[in-house]
Design a protein around this motif. Structure first.
Motif: not given
Length: 361
Positions: A95-108
């Motif tokens: 699931y290569p998108y997991l890190g990018k997607m959750f990192s964006g949420l964490i920044e918010d």
């Protein structure tokens, strides 16, 4: 507004804050009038407390730890991606998108927490009827990031910590749902099966593109304990990742303060007492002390009884002394309503203590 136990709600009361269903849609809006049917529905979904409108405390307005939109988007993404994880695993699937997607949420989440002056760890399980795993993953992430900010981690370390906290229970997506929602006590065999989620989660994340190994170790080690009594490996002290030692505290706290099918939720001060029984033995003392100093153990709007016999509502929480809030006194020691309620600052009246809270009075 006032924070009222579900069992104390009466038809005709008006809701003080929105309640969402598991899809993040507003189920009940502010000022919605409660009926017997609505109250039964709230109870059936495991909500223990709700905020109701009250003219005597209309200026008591609890702020959520993060923005409403951030919370709604985060739950939506967690729900969607965790549900994908429950599907049968295809060998080699990533699931290569997991890190990018959750990192964006964490920044918010980091931005929202940074914007809250003297942000406190508040009760987070009041306004949502979402699946336990989704809410729990978000709550633990929020609590842990706040502690990490106060501790002084860099933004890059906070992202790693937040990822580990958000995904610490990802292994549970591979367990049978009937096991996770069982109403009665687990058998020894079932408990051993549930314990496997830590290793399962690590194996899911360790080779995942975009998920650093230090974050994957949070899934592996969040049930390890300082004295070696934890699982899955029984490692001790500094053998446990520093990030996992933070998550051990926030994970335990949120689990205790959340209603589950097999037990009722504890109130924050009760959960903190339980955590402190493991201070220095299960949980790291310095981390637990920082956590203690940031927990609103008496939430805004909660009714409390004082050692004087008077009762009132928590009207303000001191950021540096959360155990000694400002209480709006509403009744005297005889239980008679005051014609002129007044605020009593317990940080300045050290001989007066809170003896009981609503739901326990």
């Amino acid at each position: 507004m006032r924070l009222i136990p579900i069992n104390s709600l009466q038809p005709g009361m008006k809701l003080g804050k929105k309640i969402y269903n598991e899809d993040g849609i507003v189920l009940l809006s502010e000022n919605a009038e409660l009926t017997d049917v609505i109250i039964r529905r709230l109870r059936s979904h495991g909500l223990n407390f709700v905020y109701v409108a009250d003219p005597l405390t209309e200026d008591v307005v609890p702020l959520d730890m993060i923005e409403e939109d951030t919370r709604r988007r985060a739950l939506k993404e967690i729900r969607a991606n965790f549900r994908k994880m429950t599907e049968p695993t295809v060998k080699g699937l990533v699931y290569p998108y997991l890190g990018k997607m959750f990192s964006g949420l964490i920044e918010d989440i980091m931005d929202d927490l940074s914007a809250r002056e003297d942000a406190m760890i508040m009760m987070m399980n009041i306004h949502s009827m979402d699946h336990y795993l989704y809410r729990h993953s978000l709550n633990v992430c929020i609590y842990t990031i706040l502690l990490g900010q106060i501790h002084g981690y860099s933004k890059s370390d906070l992202t790693l910590l937040g990822l580990g906290a958000m995904l610490h229970d990802i292994g549970k997506t591979k367990l049978p749902i009937e096991l996770l929602t069982k109403a009665g006590k687990l058998t020894d065999e079932e408990y051993e099966q549930v314990k496997q989620h830590a290793e399962i989660g690590f194996k899911m994340l360790k080779n995942e593109p975009g998920i650093p190994l230090v974050s994957a170790h949070c899934a592996y080690q969040h049930h390890e304990r300082l004295n070696g009594s934890g699982y899955p490996r029984g490692i001790k002290g500094e053998e446990i990742s520093e990030f996992a030692r933070w998550i051990a505290i926030t994970d335990s706290y949120d689990a205790m303060t959340t209603h589950r099918v097999y037990r009722s939720a504890m109130l924050p001060h009760q959960a903190l007492e339980v955590l402190y029984t493991g201070c220095g033995n299960l949980y790291e003392k310095s981390k637990l002390e920082l956590f203690r100093d940031r927990v609103a153990i008496y939430p805004l709007g909660m009714t409390v009884r004082l050692s004087t016999g008077e009762t009132g509502v928590v009207a303000k929480i001191h950021g540096i002394f959360p155990q000694r809030p400002v209480v709006r006194i509403l009744t005297d020691s005889e239980g008679i309503d005051l014609k002129a309620p007044y605020d009593l600052d317990l940080s300045k009246q050290l001989s007066i203590v809170i003896t009981e809270v609503d739901g326990m009075i």
